[in-house]
Design a protein around this motif. Structure first.
Motif, PDB file in Angstrom:
ATOM      1  N   SER A 130      -4.103  39.905  33.689  1.00 42.61           N
ATOM      2  CA  SER A 130      -4.234  41.273  33.188  1.00 42.61           C
ATOM      3  C   SER A 130      -4.659  42.220  34.304  1.00 42.61           C
ATOM      4  O   SER A 130      -4.592  43.427  34.154  1.00 42.61           O
ATOM      5  CB  SER A 130      -5.252  41.314  32.040  1.00 42.61           C
ATOM      6  N   SER A 131      -5.061  41.685  35.446  1.00 46.99           N
ATOM      7  CA  SER A 131      -5.472  42.506  36.581  1.00 46.99           C
ATOM      8  C   SER A 131      -4.399  42.491  37.665  1.00 46.99           C
ATOM      9  O   SER A 131      -4.056  41.440  38.193  1.00 46.99           O
ATOM     10  CB  SER A 131      -6.785  41.974  37.171  1.00 46.99           C
ATOM     11  N   SER A 132      -3.896  43.674  38.006  1.00 49.80           N
ATOM     12  CA  SER A 132      -2.856  43.749  39.034  1.00 49.80           C
ATOM     13  C   SER A 132      -3.381  43.344  40.405  1.00 49.80           C
ATOM     14  O   SER A 132      -2.641  42.804  41.220  1.00 49.80           O
ATOM     15  CB  SER A 132      -2.264  45.155  39.090  1.00 49.80           C
ATOM     16  N   LYS A 133      -4.658  43.557  40.666  1.00 46.61           N
ATOM     17  CA  LYS A 133      -5.172  43.218  41.991  1.00 46.61           C
ATOM     18  C   LYS A 133      -5.362  41.714  42.187  1.00 46.61           C
ATOM     19  O   LYS A 133      -5.578  41.264  43.290  1.00 46.61           O
ATOM     20  CB  LYS A 133      -6.451  43.998  42.302  1.00 46.61           C
ATOM     21  N   LEU A 134      -5.231  40.930  41.128  1.00 50.81           N
ATOM     22  CA  LEU A 134      -5.379  39.480  41.240  1.00 50.81           C
ATOM     23  C   LEU A 134      -4.080  38.755  41.566  1.00 50.81           C
ATOM     24  O   LEU A 134      -4.110  37.570  41.890  1.00 50.81           O
ATOM     25  CB  LEU A 134      -5.935  38.898  39.933  1.00 50.81           C
ATOM     26  N   SER A 135      -2.951  39.439  41.522  1.00 46.23           N
ATOM     27  CA  SER A 135      -1.670  38.732  41.661  1.00 46.23           C
ATOM     28  C   SER A 135      -1.568  37.943  42.964  1.00 46.23           C
ATOM     29  O   SER A 135      -1.160  36.780  42.944  1.00 46.23           O
ATOM     30  CB  SER A 135      -0.496  39.695  41.497  1.00 46.23           C
ATOM     31  N   GLY A 136      -1.928  38.523  44.080  1.00 47.03           N
ATOM     32  CA  GLY A 136      -1.872  37.810  45.360  1.00 47.03           C
ATOM     33  C   GLY A 136      -2.857  36.658  45.429  1.00 47.03           C
ATOM     34  O   GLY A 136      -2.548  35.586  45.947  1.00 47.03           O
ATOM     35  N   ILE A 137      -4.041  36.883  44.891  1.00 47.12           N
ATOM     36  CA  ILE A 137      -5.063  35.839  44.878  1.00 47.12           C
ATOM     37  C   ILE A 137      -4.579  34.640  44.060  1.00 47.12           C
ATOM     38  O   ILE A 137      -4.780  33.484  44.449  1.00 47.12           O
ATOM     39  CB  ILE A 137      -6.388  36.374  44.283  1.00 47.12           C
ATOM     40  N   LEU A 138      -3.923  34.908  42.928  1.00 48.30           N
ATOM     41  CA  LEU A 138      -3.449  33.811  42.072  1.00 48.30           C
ATOM     42  C   LEU A 138      -2.356  32.992  42.744  1.00 48.30           C
ATOM     43  O   LEU A 138      -2.316  31.768  42.583  1.00 48.30           O
ATOM     44  CB  LEU A 138      -2.978  34.355  40.725  1.00 48.30           C
ATOM     45  N   SER A 180     -17.224  22.920  46.122  1.00 41.44           N
ATOM     46  CA  SER A 180     -18.456  23.604  45.742  1.00 41.44           C
ATOM     47  C   SER A 180     -18.196  25.106  45.547  1.00 41.44           C
ATOM     48  O   SER A 180     -18.738  25.719  44.624  1.00 41.44           O
ATOM     49  CB  SER A 180     -19.517  23.376  46.821  1.00 41.44           C
ATOM     50  N   GLY A 181     -17.351  25.678  46.387  1.00 41.36           N
ATOM     51  CA  GLY A 181     -16.998  27.092  46.254  1.00 41.36           C
ATOM     52  C   GLY A 181     -16.302  27.403  44.948  1.00 41.36           C
ATOM     53  O   GLY A 181     -16.589  28.409  44.291  1.00 41.36           O
ATOM     54  N   ARG A 182     -15.401  26.526  44.525  1.00 39.09           N
ATOM     55  CA  ARG A 182     -14.717  26.754  43.243  1.00 39.09           C
ATOM     56  C   ARG A 182     -15.682  26.595  42.071  1.00 39.09           C
ATOM     57  O   ARG A 182     -15.609  27.337  41.100  1.00 39.09           O
ATOM     58  CB  ARG A 182     -13.501  25.843  43.081  1.00 39.09           C
ATOM     59  N   TYR A 183     -16.586  25.636  42.163  1.00 43.98           N
ATOM     60  CA  TYR A 183     -17.574  25.467  41.094  1.00 43.98           C
ATOM     61  C   TYR A 183     -18.509  26.681  41.037  1.00 43.98           C
ATOM     62  O   TYR A 183     -18.901  27.118  39.952  1.00 43.98           O
ATOM     63  CB  TYR A 183     -18.347  24.163  41.258  1.00 43.98           C
ATOM     64  N   PHE A 214     -14.590  40.193  42.725  1.00 43.19           N
ATOM     65  CA  PHE A 214     -13.262  40.218  43.351  1.00 43.19           C
ATOM     66  C   PHE A 214     -13.367  39.983  44.858  1.00 43.19           C
ATOM     67  O   PHE A 214     -12.567  39.232  45.433  1.00 43.19           O
ATOM     68  CB  PHE A 214     -12.538  41.541  43.074  1.00 43.19           C
ATOM     69  N   ASP A 215     -14.343  40.611  45.507  1.00 41.75           N
ATOM     70  CA  ASP A 215     -14.529  40.394  46.942  1.00 41.75           C
ATOM     71  C   ASP A 215     -14.855  38.927  47.231  1.00 41.75           C
ATOM     72  O   ASP A 215     -14.367  38.351  48.203  1.00 41.75           O
ATOM     73  CB  ASP A 215     -15.641  41.289  47.496  1.00 41.75           C
ATOM     74  N   MET A 216     -15.655  38.319  46.362  1.00 41.97           N
ATOM     75  CA  MET A 216     -15.990  36.904  46.535  1.00 41.97           C
ATOM     76  C   MET A 216     -14.754  36.030  46.348  1.00 41.97           C
ATOM     77  O   MET A 216     -14.554  35.058  47.080  1.00 41.97           O
ATOM     78  CB  MET A 216     -17.092  36.502  45.554  1.00 41.97           C
ATOM     79  N   LEU A 217     -13.911  36.373  45.376  1.00 39.28           N
ATOM     80  CA  LEU A 217     -12.647  35.646  45.184  1.00 39.28           C
ATOM     81  C   LEU A 217     -11.776  35.747  46.426  1.00 39.28           C
ATOM     82  O   LEU A 217     -11.184  34.758  46.864  1.00 39.28           O
ATOM     83  CB  LEU A 217     -11.884  36.198  43.985  1.00 39.28           C
ATOM     84  N   SER A 218     -11.695  36.933  46.987  1.00 43.52           N
ATOM     85  CA  SER A 218     -10.881  37.149  48.192  1.00 43.52           C
ATOM     86  C   SER A 218     -11.412  36.319  49.349  1.00 43.52           C
ATOM     87  O   SER A 218     -10.646  35.644  50.058  1.00 43.52           O
ATOM     88  CB  SER A 218     -10.875  38.635  48.577  1.00 43.52           C
ATOM     89  N   PHE A 219     -12.725  36.360  49.551  1.00 42.11           N
ATOM     90  CA  PHE A 219     -13.328  35.573  50.624  1.00 42.11           C
ATOM     91  C   PHE A 219     -13.101  34.080  50.405  1.00 42.11           C
ATOM     92  O   PHE A 219     -12.750  33.347  51.330  1.00 42.11           O
ATOM     93  CB  PHE A 219     -14.831  35.858  50.746  1.00 42.11           C
ATOM     94  N   THR A 220     -13.292  33.628  49.170  1.00 44.26           N
ATOM     95  CA  THR A 220     -13.113  32.209  48.854  1.00 44.26           C
ATOM     96  C   THR A 220     -11.682  31.768  49.120  1.00 44.26           C
ATOM     97  O   THR A 220     -11.448  30.678  49.655  1.00 44.26           O
ATOM     98  CB  THR A 220     -13.523  31.922  47.400  1.00 44.26           C
ATOM     99  N   ALA A 227      -8.146  28.433  52.553  1.00 46.98           N
ATOM    100  CA  ALA A 227      -7.007  28.261  53.463  1.00 46.98           C
ATOM    101  C   ALA A 227      -7.484  27.760  54.824  1.00 46.98           C
ATOM    102  O   ALA A 227      -6.889  26.852  55.421  1.00 46.98           O
ATOM    103  CB  ALA A 227      -6.239  29.567  53.596  1.00 46.98           C
ATOM    104  N   ASN A 228      -8.573  28.334  55.306  1.00 49.08           N
ATOM    105  CA  ASN A 228      -9.134  27.924  56.587  1.00 49.08           C
ATOM    106  C   ASN A 228      -9.549  26.461  56.549  1.00 49.08           C
ATOM    107  O   ASN A 228      -9.245  25.692  57.466  1.00 49.08           O
ATOM    108  CB  ASN A 228     -10.335  28.843  56.893  1.00 49.08           C
ATOM    109  N   CYS A 229     -10.230  26.053  55.496  1.00 47.35           N
ATOM    110  CA  CYS A 229     -10.708  24.670  55.382  1.00 47.35           C
ATOM    111  C   CYS A 229      -9.556  23.680  55.245  1.00 47.35           C
ATOM    112  O   CYS A 229      -9.597  22.587  55.828  1.00 47.35           O
ATOM    113  CB  CYS A 229     -11.677  24.542  54.209  1.00 47.35           C
TER     114      CYS A 229
END
Length: 164
Positions: free
Chosen positions: A6-14, A56-59, A132-138, A143-145
């Motif tokens: 339902s959030s347009s800004k989440l599409s790339g994150i998903l 741990s980050g996802r939890y 949202f910022d935390m989702l972006s960072f995570t 990807a880095n990990c």
């Protein structure tokens, strides 16, 4: 997965979330337990620590959405602590089970997240940011990990990570 948020800004994150959900398992494919905590005489984080920190980050994110599942990481990653020399980390099978348990639950929460929820403030030691910022960072960190685990594969003599 493949639902519409339902959030347009989440599409790339998903999109990244789905890719990284699969890529972590692919990066771990075929790694033997004896190699998972190998550091090759360096102070580098080993595969087990890297994997556990991603999980741990996802939890942590899941808790932000009211999902109170427990992982096998226990206290090893509490308060974002670094690698502990001589600690006995969970097996890769335990980590994979945690990943497969939390990933669809968090994905569903992300799909249902409102703009209001994504704009909630999260307090971390020394900083404050939106969910949202935390989702972006995570997403960036995952990807880095995964890339670090892919490099460890090669350093330990395993074939490169398969993306197919």
């Amino acid at each position: 997965m493949k639902a519409q948020s339902s959030s347009s800004k989440l599409s790339g994150i998903l999109v990244l979330y789905e890719m990284q959900t699969d890529f972590l398992l692919r990066a771990l494919e075929g790694i033997e337990e004896k190699d998972a905590q190998t550091r090759l005489n360096t102070k580098a984080n080993h595969i087990s620590w890297i994997t556990g920190s991603v999980i741990s980050g996802r939890y942590f994110l899941a808790k932000s959405f009211g999902i109170n599942e427990k992982s096998s990481t226990g206290e090893l990653f509490k308060d974002n602590q670094g690698i502990i020399d001589d600690a006995n980390y969970p097996t890769l099978a335990e980590f994979k089970a945690d990943w497969e348990k939390i990933s669809p639950l968090l994905y569903d929460a992300l799909i249902d997240a409102s703009e209001e929820k994504l704009n909630e403030q999260i307090e971390m030691p020394g900083m404050e940011m939106t969910l949202f910022d935390m989702l972006s960072f995570t997403s960036y960190r995952e990807a880095n990990c995964i890339g670090q685990i892919a490099l460890w594969r090669r350093l330990l003599g395993y074939p490169g990570m398969s993306y197919m």
